[in-house]
Design a protein around this motif. Structure first.
Motif, PDB file in Angstrom:
ATOM      1  N   GLY A 203       0.822  -1.203   0.000  1.00  0.00           N
ATOM      2  CA  GLY A 203       0.000   0.000   0.000  1.00  0.00           C
ATOM      3  C   GLY A 203       0.857   1.254   0.000  1.00  0.00           C
ATOM      4  O   GLY A 203       0.579   2.218  -0.711  1.00  0.00           O
ATOM      5  N   LEU A 204       1.940   1.227   0.790  1.00  0.00           N
ATOM      6  CA  LEU A 204       2.811   2.404   0.893  1.00  0.00           C
ATOM      7  C   LEU A 204       3.557   2.669  -0.403  1.00  0.00           C
ATOM      8  O   LEU A 204       3.808   3.817  -0.762  1.00  0.00           O
ATOM      9  N   VAL A 205       3.920   1.580  -1.077  1.00  0.00           N
ATOM     10  CA  VAL A 205       4.707   1.737  -2.289  1.00  0.00           C
ATOM     11  C   VAL A 205       3.859   2.254  -3.445  1.00  0.00           C
ATOM     12  O   VAL A 205       4.335   2.974  -4.311  1.00  0.00           O
ATOM     13  N   GLY A 206       2.566   1.913  -3.418  1.00  0.00           N
ATOM     14  CA  GLY A 206       1.766   2.151  -4.621  1.00  0.00           C
ATOM     15  C   GLY A 206       0.910   3.400  -4.635  1.00  0.00           C
ATOM     16  O   GLY A 206       0.142   3.601  -5.557  1.00  0.00           O
ATOM     17  N   TRP A 207       1.055   4.288  -3.645  1.00  0.00           N
ATOM     18  CA  TRP A 207       0.112   5.412  -3.561  1.00  0.00           C
ATOM     19  C   TRP A 207       0.332   6.449  -4.648  1.00  0.00           C
ATOM     20  O   TRP A 207      -0.582   7.190  -5.011  1.00  0.00           O
ATOM     21  N   ALA A 208       1.554   6.506  -5.202  1.00  0.00           N
ATOM     22  CA  ALA A 208       1.916   7.643  -6.048  1.00  0.00           C
ATOM     23  C   ALA A 208       1.071   7.745  -7.326  1.00  0.00           C
ATOM     24  O   ALA A 208       0.594   8.814  -7.666  1.00  0.00           O
ATOM     25  N   ARG A 209       0.891   6.614  -8.010  1.00  0.00           N
ATOM     26  CA  ARG A 209       0.193   6.673  -9.289  1.00  0.00           C
ATOM     27  C   ARG A 209      -1.274   7.105  -9.127  1.00  0.00           C
ATOM     28  O   ARG A 209      -1.706   8.059  -9.780  1.00  0.00           O
ATOM     29  N   PRO A 210      -2.052   6.421  -8.231  1.00  0.00           N
ATOM     30  CA  PRO A 210      -3.428   6.910  -8.051  1.00  0.00           C
ATOM     31  C   PRO A 210      -3.469   8.351  -7.558  1.00  0.00           C
ATOM     32  O   PRO A 210      -4.353   9.109  -7.973  1.00  0.00           O
ATOM     33  N   ALA A 211      -2.502   8.745  -6.713  1.00  0.00           N
ATOM     34  CA  ALA A 211      -2.516  10.126  -6.204  1.00  0.00           C
ATOM     35  C   ALA A 211      -2.401  11.125  -7.346  1.00  0.00           C
ATOM     36  O   ALA A 211      -3.102  12.133  -7.380  1.00  0.00           O
ATOM     37  N   ARG A 212      -1.514  10.820  -8.300  1.00  0.00           N
ATOM     38  CA  ARG A 212      -1.345  11.728  -9.441  1.00  0.00           C
ATOM     39  C   ARG A 212      -2.629  11.855 -10.250  1.00  0.00           C
ATOM     40  O   ARG A 212      -3.033  12.951 -10.655  1.00  0.00           O
ATOM     41  N   LEU A 213      -3.270  10.681 -10.481  1.00  0.00           N
ATOM     42  CA  LEU A 213      -4.506  10.687 -11.268  1.00  0.00           C
ATOM     43  C   LEU A 213      -5.604  11.478 -10.575  1.00  0.00           C
ATOM     44  O   LEU A 213      -6.270  12.318 -11.174  1.00  0.00           O
ATOM     45  N   ILE A 214      -5.776  11.194  -9.275  1.00  0.00           N
ATOM     46  CA  ILE A 214      -6.843  11.847  -8.517  1.00  0.00           C
ATOM     47  C   ILE A 214      -6.578  13.359  -8.460  1.00  0.00           C
ATOM     48  O   ILE A 214      -7.485  14.170  -8.615  1.00  0.00           O
ATOM     49  N   ARG A 215      -5.316  13.725  -8.266  1.00  0.00           N
ATOM     50  CA  ARG A 215      -4.957  15.142  -8.211  1.00  0.00           C
ATOM     51  C   ARG A 215      -5.385  15.857  -9.489  1.00  0.00           C
ATOM     52  O   ARG A 215      -5.958  16.949  -9.437  1.00  0.00           O
ATOM     53  N   GLY A 216      -5.126  15.194 -10.616  1.00  0.00           N
ATOM     54  CA  GLY A 216      -5.502  15.811 -11.885  1.00  0.00           C
ATOM     55  C   GLY A 216      -6.993  16.095 -11.965  1.00  0.00           C
ATOM     56  O   GLY A 216      -7.409  17.169 -12.404  1.00  0.00           O
ATOM     57  N   ILE A 217      -7.777  15.127 -11.494  1.00  0.00           N
ATOM     58  CA  ILE A 217      -9.229  15.300 -11.574  1.00  0.00           C
ATOM     59  C   ILE A 217      -9.707  16.376 -10.605  1.00  0.00           C
ATOM     60  O   ILE A 217     -10.543  17.216 -10.941  1.00  0.00           O
ATOM     61  N   VAL A 218      -9.124  16.368  -9.400  1.00  0.00           N
ATOM     62  CA  VAL A 218      -9.517  17.363  -8.397  1.00  0.00           C
ATOM     63  C   VAL A 218      -9.162  18.757  -8.891  1.00  0.00           C
ATOM     64  O   VAL A 218      -9.930  19.711  -8.734  1.00  0.00           O
ATOM     65  N   LEU A 219      -7.999  18.863  -9.523  1.00  0.00           N
ATOM     66  CA  LEU A 219      -7.519  20.149 -10.015  1.00  0.00           C
ATOM     67  C   LEU A 219      -8.532  20.799 -10.957  1.00  0.00           C
ATOM     68  O   LEU A 219      -8.808  21.997 -10.863  1.00  0.00           O
ATOM     69  N   SER A 220      -9.088  19.990 -11.859  1.00  0.00           N
ATOM     70  CA  SER A 220     -10.071  20.572 -12.772  1.00  0.00           C
ATOM     71  C   SER A 220     -11.457  20.566 -12.142  1.00  0.00           C
ATOM     72  O   SER A 220     -12.279  21.430 -12.418  1.00  0.00           O
ATOM     73  N   GLY A 221     -11.695  19.569 -11.256  1.00  0.00           N
ATOM     74  CA  GLY A 221     -13.025  19.407 -10.673  1.00  0.00           C
ATOM     75  C   GLY A 221     -13.384  20.519  -9.707  1.00  0.00           C
ATOM     76  O   GLY A 221     -14.556  20.875  -9.552  1.00  0.00           O
ATOM     77  N   LYS A 222     -12.372  21.118  -9.049  1.00  0.00           N
ATOM     78  CA  LYS A 222     -12.697  22.131  -8.043  1.00  0.00           C
ATOM     79  C   LYS A 222     -13.146  23.446  -8.694  1.00  0.00           C
ATOM     80  O   LYS A 222     -13.622  24.333  -8.024  1.00  0.00           O
ATOM     81  N   LEU A 223     -12.972  23.553 -10.020  1.00  0.00           N
ATOM     82  CA  LEU A 223     -13.369  24.776 -10.713  1.00  0.00           C
ATOM     83  C   LEU A 223     -14.735  24.643 -11.379  1.00  0.00           C
ATOM     84  O   LEU A 223     -15.208  25.579 -12.013  1.00  0.00           O
ATOM     85  N   ARG A 224     -15.366  23.446 -11.226  1.00  0.00           N
ATOM     86  CA  ARG A 224     -16.692  23.283 -11.842  1.00  0.00           C
ATOM     87  C   ARG A 224     -17.690  24.210 -11.155  1.00  0.00           C
ATOM     88  O   ARG A 224     -17.535  24.570  -9.983  1.00  0.00           O
ATOM     89  N   GLU A 225     -18.756  24.529 -11.878  1.00  0.00           N
ATOM     90  CA  GLU A 225     -19.650  25.571 -11.368  1.00  0.00           C
ATOM     91  C   GLU A 225     -20.363  25.187 -10.081  1.00  0.00           C
ATOM     92  O   GLU A 225     -20.535  26.009  -9.187  1.00  0.00           O
ATOM     93  N   HIS A 226     -20.777  23.897  -9.992  1.00  0.00           N
ATOM     94  CA  HIS A 226     -21.518  23.540  -8.775  1.00  0.00           C
ATOM     95  C   HIS A 226     -20.626  23.620  -7.545  1.00  0.00           C
ATOM     96  O   HIS A 226     -21.076  23.927  -6.445  1.00  0.00           O
TER      97      HIS A 226
END
Lengths: 334, 322
Positions: A203-226
């Protein structure tokens, strides 16, 4: 229904069947995984018969007892004098539930190096390998969601630090990284501890890849109108992140899970194969496969490769599932 | 040029970061090589304590790291207790062997994957493409461990190929041609394992990026002007698809090294992988760090090559700086 949706359904139901049968190992297997029959190392799988040598046909399948050849090691022949019909739901050896118990002979035979029932070990080993994959993937994804969510939502130095760190983890070939972390743990530990540590390490070794993906979505998602609207109404950060932003990443997270689980099952198997994971006498697909490296096994005992077949089936099913899920997401988002 | 320099500087920073990271992880390890020695009744405890001081094992972690950096400057990369020699002299031959396995395997895999993927893309939807898709899916489902064992099984059963090692026992007596032949013979199995592991991913990517390019207007324009299909596919479309494919080369190196570790260990190819596994079992911490760093170095070098190729192939990257 589209092809992708059908693929999701087929692979998912096959996987569920596999997981359930592994979960019910105690019920489905005739023996405890550590029970030994020392006279019969490497006995081949017991053959099911429907017809006797005289030509009489039975509806209920039966087996013959295997007799070991006293002259040569590891050679067996069937003793045709008595037949043992296979009965279902027989009260068996020391199990909590009555197992499917074939008189005193087993479906798969005593056929492992130390004379333990391979079929039983296959199912019990699956418990370890599959559970390790599931837990470790959930842990990695959980960490990834937390880190990626925070980094993407707050940005700034937090984002910088987390992502630089993730880059380090991604810069290493993954198996080398895994082994480096494994070095930090004691070599010889009892199987239960080993299992837990393995899950944590993976679990400790593998967090980086999902973190990068989720970050990308959050980055654009936090600017959505709702999200902006909710913020304007005075919603707290926790609420925004939990209820408005992160749910947008659910699809990606699900697909990531289908990618990560087989990877971690494989990681557990690989570590146990190299003797750095769960050890004997507890079975795991990895330490079972380790036996398949020996010369005599390679030349004469094909059934020792059964864990490899199980492993390939699981990873193939997950691959199909992840692919189909990904396609579904594309359809939904377009 | 600035682009490449930036990549190089970035690589060095990553290398430094990885060294700190692996130092911290291995420092968590309970015991070191000397703690096994302590159990040996033939060695006096004072001797072990003296060795501890001599090799700086009694010092706190940051100091240990500084000592290690000092030995990196000398070109030793630390000291291996198990082999009683500087780590660097152990690493280089092993790294060379890993390169000897992975470079030809990657090259061959690409040489097979590009035409196959291009063909599959041009056959899109027809039986050839479907066959290709089915085969790659099936291959993708086979983990490297299983594939390695299967090939080993094949070698043992058919007796056509050597079961392990890198050279035969009589290697030293052979002439230069014989040596090359012997090496290639031993290389065959592990290299085909790596190729088979690499191939499905590559074929799929080549196919996908070519399909994208083939839908572009310039392709249709070229077709309308009567440019031959084969020339269009292999000359123009492939060149346009170079960018995603070369990026893939960089990305696939990490997976390649991981797969190589497993294949090396199963087929007893004397590369970095088996060395790392031995070092972990022996608690030879500097060797572990060295092997991990070395794999990172290989990865970064591979990425750098891919970046350089990308720089050469894609005029947009060069134009950006002008």
């Amino acid at each position: 229904m589209s092809l992708a949706a059908r693929n999701v359904r087929t692979s998912l139901s096959l996987l569920v069947i596999l997981y359930v049968s592994v979960l019910l190992a105690g019920f489905l297997t005739p023996y405890a995984p550590t029970e030994q029959n020392r006279d019969m190392p490497f006995a081949p799988p017991t053959r099911l018969h429907f017809a006797e040598a005289t030509g009489r046909v039975h509806l209920r399948p039966f087996v013959y007892r295997l007799a070991s050849d006293p002259r040569s090691f590891g050679e067996y022949s069937e003793d045709r004098r008595t037949m043992y019909p296979i009965r279902l739901l027989v009260r068996g050896a020391p199990y909590r539930i009555a197992g499917i118990f074939e008189s005193n002979i087993h479906l798969f035979g005593f056929n492992e190096r130390y004379g333990r029932d391979l079929f039983s070990r296959l199912l019990y080993g699956g418990q370890i390998s599959l559970a390790a994959g599931l837990l470790a993937a959930s842990l990695a994804l959980g960490l990834g969601v937390v880190v990626g969510g925070l980094a993407g939502f707050y940005g700034g130095w937090l984002d910088e630090t987390f992502m630089r760190f993730a880059e380090l983890f991604l810069a290493l070939p993954w198996l080398y990284l895994l082994l480096a972390v494994r070095t930090g743990l004691p070599l010889h530990i009892d199987p239960a501890q080993a299992f837990l540590l393995l899950v944590v390490v993976l679990g400790l070794v593998g967090w980086a890849r999902p973190a990068r993906l989720i970050r990308g979505i959050v980055l654009s998602g936090k600017l959505r109108e709702h999200v902006l609207a909710a913020r304007a109404f005075g919603a707290s950060d926790v609420y925004l992140l939990r209820r408005q932003v992160l749910p947008q990443a659910a699809g990606v997270a699900l697909t990531q899970l289908a990618v990560l689980i087989p990877q971690y099952i494989l990681a557990e198997v690989t570590l146990s194969f190299f003797g750095l994971g769960v050890g004997e006498p507890v079975p795991s697909w990895g330490n079972m496969l380790a036996a398949a490296q020996q010369y005599e096994v390679l030349t004469s005992y094909w059934w020792m490769f059964l864990p490899a077949i199980a492993l390939s089936t699981v990873s193939l099913l997950y691959y199909v599932l992840a692919n189909a899920l990904h396609q579904q997401m594309m359809v939904l988002s377009s | 040029m600035r682009y490449l320099c930036r990549r190089l500087g970035h690589g060095l920073l990553v290398l430094a970061g990885v060294s700190v990271l692996s130092f911290v992880f291995t420092a968590l390890a309970p015991g070191d090589f000397l703690s096994e020695m302590k159990l040996d009744p033939r060695i006096a405890p004072e001797t072990v304590a003296a060795l501890r001081v001599r090799y700086g094992l009694d010092q706190p972690l940051p100091l240990k790291y500084l000592h290690w950096l000092e030995s990196v400057r000398r070109g030793d990369l630390g000291f291996s207790f198990a082999y009683n020699s500087p780590v660097a002299s152990l690493l280089w031959p092993r790294a060379r062997n890993t390169l000897l396995l992975t470079v030809p395997a990657t090259t061959l895999a690409w040489l097979i994957a590009v035409p196959l993927g291009a063909w599959s893309a041009s056959q899109r939807g027809r039986w050839g493409d479907r066959l290709c898709a089915g085969a790659t899916t099936a291959l993708l489902g086979v983990p490297e461990l299983v594939l390695g064992l299967m090939l080993l099984l094949l070698a043992v059963r058919t007796r056509y190929f050597p079961v392990g090692g890198m050279v035969s026992a009589r290697f030293a007596e052979l002439g230069p041609w014989g040596k090359l032949e012997d090496l290639a013979f031993h290389l065959f199995l592990p290299a085909s394992a790596l190729i088979l592991l690499n191939l499905p991913v590559l074929v799929r990517h080549v196919r996908a990026s070519l399909i994208e390019v083939l839908a572009a207007p310039f392709v249709q324009a070229a077709r309308a002007r009567g440019v031959g299909w084969r020339r269009l596919l292999f000359r123009d479309a492939l060149r346009a698809a170079a960018n995603p494919l070369l990026s893939l080369l960089g990305l696939s190196i990490a997976a390649l090294l991981s797969a190589s570790l497993v294949v090396e260990a199963i087929m007893s190819w004397p590369g970095l992988g088996p060395l790392l596994l031995e070092a972990i079992a022996a608690r030879d911490l500097h060797l572990v760090i060295g092997a991990v760093l070395c794999s990172t170095l290989l990865l970064l070098a591979g990425n750098f090559v891919a970046d350089a190729l990308l720089y050469l192939a894609d005029p947009r990257l060069r134009a950006d700086q002008a």
